[in-house]
Design a protein around this motif. Sequence first.
Motif, PDB file in Angstrom:
ATOM      1  N   UNK A   1      72.007  24.950 145.983  1.00  0.00           N
ATOM      2  CA  UNK A   1      72.380  25.754 144.800  1.00  0.00           C
ATOM      3  C   UNK A   1      73.486  26.750 145.118  1.00  0.00           C
ATOM      4  N   UNK A   2      74.375  26.369 146.028  1.00  0.00           N
ATOM      5  CA  UNK A   2      75.486  27.230 146.392  1.00  0.00           C
ATOM      6  C   UNK A   2      76.635  27.131 145.407  1.00  0.00           C
TER       7      UNK A   2
ATOM      8  N   UNK B   1      77.290  34.733 142.312  1.00  0.00           N
ATOM      9  CA  UNK B   1      78.419  34.626 143.239  1.00  0.00           C
ATOM     10  C   UNK B   1      78.223  33.489 144.230  1.00  0.00           C
ATOM     11  N   UNK B   2      77.081  33.483 144.926  1.00  0.00           N
ATOM     12  CA  UNK B   2      76.885  32.487 145.985  1.00  0.00           C
ATOM     13  C   UNK B   2      75.775  31.486 145.705  1.00  0.00           C
ATOM     14  N   UNK B   3      74.957  31.723 144.677  1.00  0.00           N
ATOM     15  CA  UNK B   3      73.904  30.781 144.341  1.00  0.00           C
ATOM     16  C   UNK B   3      72.563  31.052 145.003  1.00  0.00           C
ATOM     17  N   UNK B   4      72.455  32.133 145.772  1.00  0.00           N
ATOM     18  CA  UNK B   4      71.171  32.484 146.395  1.00  0.00           C
ATOM     19  C   UNK B   4      70.116  32.715 145.307  1.00  0.00           C
ATOM     20  N   UNK B   5      68.908  32.222 145.548  1.00  0.00           N
ATOM     21  CA  UNK B   5      67.816  32.380 144.585  1.00  0.00           C
ATOM     22  C   UNK B   5      66.804  33.398 145.100  1.00  0.00           C
ATOM     23  N   UNK B   6      66.616  34.465 144.326  1.00  0.00           N
ATOM     24  CA  UNK B   6      65.581  35.441 144.674  1.00  0.00           C
ATOM     25  C   UNK B   6      64.255  34.946 144.115  1.00  0.00           C
TER      26      UNK B   6
ATOM     27  N   UNK C   1      71.026  44.343 147.148  1.00  0.00           N
ATOM     28  CA  UNK C   1      72.129  43.393 147.058  1.00  0.00           C
ATOM     29  C   UNK C   1      71.710  42.023 147.572  1.00  0.00           C
ATOM     30  N   UNK C   2      72.458  41.009 147.208  1.00  0.00           N
ATOM     31  CA  UNK C   2      72.187  39.645 147.636  1.00  0.00           C
ATOM     32  C   UNK C   2      72.234  39.576 149.167  1.00  0.00           C
ATOM     33  N   UNK C   3      71.198  39.035 149.808  1.00  0.00           N
ATOM     34  CA  UNK C   3      71.176  38.967 151.268  1.00  0.00           C
ATOM     35  C   UNK C   3      72.184  37.983 151.851  1.00  0.00           C
ATOM     36  N   UNK C   4      72.761  37.123 151.018  1.00  0.00           N
ATOM     37  CA  UNK C   4      73.737  36.146 151.495  1.00  0.00           C
ATOM     38  C   UNK C   4      75.160  36.669 151.375  1.00  0.00           C
ATOM     39  N   UNK C   5      75.554  37.093 150.171  1.00  0.00           N
ATOM     40  CA  UNK C   5      76.952  37.477 149.956  1.00  0.00           C
ATOM     41  C   UNK C   5      77.153  38.960 149.665  1.00  0.00           C
ATOM     42  N   UNK C   6      76.065  39.712 149.474  1.00  0.00           N
ATOM     43  CA  UNK C   6      76.196  41.139 149.232  1.00  0.00           C
ATOM     44  C   UNK C   6      76.484  41.512 147.789  1.00  0.00           C
TER      45      UNK C   6
END
Length: 239
Positions: free
Chosen positions: A159-160, A195-200, A225-230
């Motif tokens: 899901x990126x 932004x990056x597709x990270x799923x919380x 903030x998103x742990x992948x892209x901030x």
Amino acid sequence: MNDLLDTKALWDISYGLYLVTSVSGEKVNGQIANSIIQVCSEKPRIAVSINKDNLTHEYIKKSGLLAVSVLEEDTPMAFIGQFGFKTGRDEDKFEKVAYEKGLTGCPIVTENALSCFEGKVIGSADAGTHTVFIVEITGAKVLKKGTPLTYAYYQQVKKGKAPKNAPTYKAGTVETKEVEEKPKETGMKKYVCGVCGYVYDPKKGDSEAGIPPGTAFEDLPDDWTCPVCGAAKDEFEPE
């Protein structure tokens, strides 16, 4: 055909996902790239497309050198986010990453990589927002067996998303249709980074940020903030 330009047709072009690095003096930098192809075998050469705004582009232009690591399918999203959604102008991307110095002096990342190669730029073409570098390979090796990470797998399974500087960036194309077709679930909702597709996932929380499992997205701190892209919390949407 001539009066119709449906850019969705371009989405069916196949890509891999790679880590491109370069060097400038004692400085090193790297980024995720998907537009890399082999253009000939005698001598082996590749074409690499890099956005002109990226620091890696600046280093390649200065040194005329680059290295590529072919990423494996199970590469963590946090690793992709480190090199794909952050800039080397603000932080050292290599601080916690395993790499070695290549024959060209470029950093060759061995972590999450199946193979790697390096070379020197022998030509380039202006492609508008990007430069296409033609690179003659001077060294290459296989690190381990595995399945290469494809761009389709990155998008559909992980899901990126593509960062804005990527040649395949799709502005305003959040795939809401797939979300709408999913049956409604009870309980706390999952949220997706735009932004990056990270799923919380509320069931998992975010241990690195001290967020325990069972924490609803709405209850996350405003400065989370998103742990992948901030990306900021307001960049997320319900899955």
